[in-house]
Design an enzyme around this catalytic site. Sequence first.
Site, short mmCIF file in Angstrom:
data_model
loop_
_atom_site.label_atom_id
_atom_site.label_comp_id
_atom_site.label_asym_id
_atom_site.label_seq_id
_atom_site.Cartn_x
_atom_site.Cartn_y
_atom_site.Cartn_z
NE ARG A 32 -3.54 -2.42 2.51
CZ ARG A 32 -4.73 -2.60 3.03
NH1 ARG A 32 -5.44 -1.56 3.39
NH2 ARG A 32 -5.22 -3.80 3.21
CG ASP A 45 -5.93 3.53 1.35
OD1 ASP A 45 -4.97 3.07 1.98
OD2 ASP A 45 -6.49 4.61 1.63
CB ILE A 46 -6.66 -2.74 -1.27
CG1 ILE A 46 -5.15 -2.82 -1.56
CG2 ILE A 46 -7.42 -3.82 -2.02
CD1 ILE A 46 -4.50 -4.10 -1.15
NE ARG A 68 -11.41 -2.15 8.95
CZ ARG A 68 -12.10 -2.39 10.06
NH1 ARG A 68 -12.82 -3.49 10.18
NH2 ARG A 68 -12.08 -1.53 11.06
CE1 TYR A 137 -10.36 -10.87 8.02
CE2 TYR A 137 -10.80 -12.96 9.13
CZ TYR A 137 -10.03 -12.20 8.29
OH TYR A 137 -8.92 -12.75 7.69
N GLY A 186 7.31 -17.61 33.23
CA GLY A 186 7.01 -18.59 34.25
C GLY A 186 5.75 -18.29 35.03
#
Length: 311
Positions: A32, A45-46, A68, A137, A186
Amino acid sequence: MKVLVTGANGFVGRTLCAWLLKTGHEAVPGVRREYGMRGEAVVGDIDAATHWAETLEGCQALVHLAARVHVMRDTAADPLEEFRRTNVAGTLNLARQAAAAGVRRFVFISSVKVNGESTLPGRPFTERDAPAPQDAYGLSKLEAELGLRAIAQETGMELVVIRPPLVYGPGVRANFRALMRAVARGLPLPLAAVDNRRSLVGLDNLVDFIVTCIDHPSAAHEIFLVSDGEDLSTPGLIRGLAQAMGRSPRLFRLPLWMLWIPAALLGRRATLERVCGSLQVDISKARTILGWHPPVPVSEGLAQVVRHHTS
């Protein structure tokens, strides 16, 4: 073969570009903004307006990693619309231009979230299952898959869809890295009573599979689930990380209901569901159709992560 890799500066993209070069391909890193990668193509930008013609010139294959990505606490006013802008409109715009440019094969890196968020014992996800995304998403990835399938049918461009589960490897972040830190320090972890199974995929195994899908004739127009082929419980993952670090895992048993109460109060139910729940995938289709087997065992994959983060 000349291969465009979108999202080439990312966790998977950098390793994929290096592997392509080692296997005799010409990688075109699509990014990008400028990152200083050799031969990179800066596209901005895509979305539905991204211009790809010059970047696609001469490419025979394309691996679409850019997206995204899923975030635990999305602050967008309309998360689904934001996901659709990049993951659906941006992907389909790229696919149409790729077909017009003569790209032979489009490899789309989707997500296991298209299948859903969890599996029942002994019932791993398969490619034949009806999609059941549970968040914006996952839905955006499913919508992109459906749109890509229509474009492939219309244009004849070969489509390969890969749905990976959680990817780990050198440079991994988010919850996996937080778990590594806890083991390294730990810290006592109250997860000994968790009896789940989760499929993961190491970075090298995923990249090897992507390269296979670029080249293999039988991968065309198929959907594949991919993993390391060795499912782990959460305590098993902790023990594996501890062994790679040369430490003793500090696991202790606490009734699971005692974990859900603070998780609910702190708004971390989704995180705990991932820690305690199961999500398995069946990779027999990849083994059968492509003859693919994960080249890196889980123990070595975990050791690679540990070496990277402790060096």
